[in-house]
Motif scaffolding. Sequence first.
Motif, PDB file in Angstrom:
ATOM      1  N   UNK A 152       0.856  -1.303   0.087  1.00 48.22           N
ATOM      2  CA  UNK A 152       0.088  -0.054   0.014  1.00 48.22           C
ATOM      3  C   UNK A 152       0.895   1.261   0.137  1.00 48.22           C
ATOM      4  N   UNK A 153       2.217   1.084  -0.539  1.00 45.76           N
ATOM      5  CA  UNK A 153       2.997   2.342  -0.472  1.00 45.76           C
ATOM      6  C   UNK A 153       4.385   2.157  -0.390  1.00 45.76           C
ATOM      7  N   UNK A 154       5.349   2.954  -0.013  1.00 41.78           N
ATOM      8  CA  UNK A 154       6.471   2.854   0.271  1.00 41.78           C
ATOM      9  C   UNK A 154       6.858   2.905   1.743  1.00 41.78           C
ATOM     10  N   UNK A 155       7.809   2.183   2.036  1.00 44.00           N
ATOM     11  CA  UNK A 155       8.373   2.225   3.489  1.00 44.00           C
ATOM     12  C   UNK A 155       9.009   3.386   3.723  1.00 44.00           C
ATOM     13  N   UNK A 156       9.687   4.277   2.521  1.00 42.50           N
ATOM     14  CA  UNK A 156      10.277   5.314   2.867  1.00 42.50           C
ATOM     15  C   UNK A 156       9.362   6.612   3.348  1.00 42.50           C
ATOM     16  N   UNK A 157       8.140   6.511   2.637  1.00 42.44           N
ATOM     17  CA  UNK A 157       7.113   7.545   2.721  1.00 42.44           C
ATOM     18  C   UNK A 157       6.484   7.545   4.333  1.00 42.44           C
ATOM     19  N   UNK A 158       6.403   6.045   4.694  1.00 47.11           N
ATOM     20  CA  UNK A 158       6.015   5.700   6.093  1.00 47.11           C
ATOM     21  C   UNK A 158       6.910   6.358   7.286  1.00 47.11           C
ATOM     22  N   UNK A 159       8.134   6.093   6.783  1.00 47.91           N
ATOM     23  CA  UNK A 159       9.449   6.574   7.472  1.00 47.91           C
ATOM     24  C   UNK A 159       9.222   8.239   7.650  1.00 47.91           C
ATOM     25  N   UNK A 160       8.913   8.690   6.375  1.00 53.78           N
ATOM     26  CA  UNK A 160       8.929  10.222   6.537  1.00 53.78           C
ATOM     27  C   UNK A 160       7.521  10.715   7.497  1.00 53.78           C
ATOM     28  N   UNK A 161       6.523   9.917   7.225  1.00 54.65           N
ATOM     29  CA  UNK A 161       5.381  10.189   8.065  1.00 54.65           C
ATOM     30  C   UNK A 161       5.748  10.047   9.610  1.00 54.65           C
ATOM     31  N   UNK A 162       6.478   9.274  10.147  1.00 52.27           N
ATOM     32  CA  UNK A 162       6.638   8.876  11.287  1.00 52.27           C
ATOM     33  C   UNK A 162       7.866  10.319  11.883  1.00 52.27           C
ATOM     34  N   UNK A 163       8.741  10.690  11.009  1.00 52.00           N
ATOM     35  CA  UNK A 163       9.497  11.873  11.680  1.00 52.00           C
ATOM     36  C   UNK A 163       8.660  12.972  11.633  1.00 52.00           C
ATOM     37  N   UNK A 164       7.803  13.201  10.647  1.00 48.37           N
ATOM     38  CA  UNK A 164       6.920  14.493  10.574  1.00 48.37           C
ATOM     39  C   UNK A 164       5.999  14.384  11.817  1.00 48.37           C
TER      40      UNK A 164
END
Length: 242
Positions: A63-75
């Motif tokens: 359902x998406x990129x783990x990199x996007x999830x990592x960015x979400x967590x940091x934001x």
Amino acid sequence: MSAARVRVLLVEDDVRVARINRDLLERDPDVHVVGSAASCAQGDALAQALSPDLILLDVHLPDGSGLGLLRHWRTQGRTTDVALITAADDEQSIRLALAHGAFDYLIKPFTGARLAELLARHRVRRPQGPGSGAPGRHDQASLDRLLGVSGAAAPALPRGIDPHTLERVEAALAERAQPASAEEIGEAVGLSRVTAWRYLEHLVRAGQAELDHQYGLAGRPAKLYRARAPQPGEAAASPDEG
């Protein structure tokens, strides 16, 4: 004394790979996989519900990129240690992961020793428990530990001796009630017998371990190692290049 307990969340959509990674991680008795997610949505929900110490994250998820999830967590202000374990070997993915605060990046396939090294790096970065300083504040030594920077005053190690791996070998030896062979220590920390032998010999030269010989067997006597207990009033020995 055992290393601090590490609670790990896996975010990996391949069930077989997730099972293999869990088995590799839990070879270390102080590592516990608290959850496994197969998508970004599941990973985000479990990260919030479980508050793991360490998240091992794939890049390519359904359902998406783990990199996007990592960015979400940091934001969102989540500062949990995150390392990528992925087949994505392109420079852009690696740079984005590091830019978003991943502290390590393993490219599949990887070795058990490299995964053990990732865990050792995470342990070095962790707070050292009560009394280690005021919450949210660092002195330079603790900040350098978090950044993985070697202190200028730290003794030089011989070529091929990694400080984090050395810590793991020393801890595994200290936990043994009886002298252990290089093979036994290697199995305990995920190293080959030859690599473990090299680190153990360094500890002997540094005065931090003692060598015993087991006689009475056919062939050459077996080499066994034990941690050297400091003598009363004796300062801890400093590693040298032997």
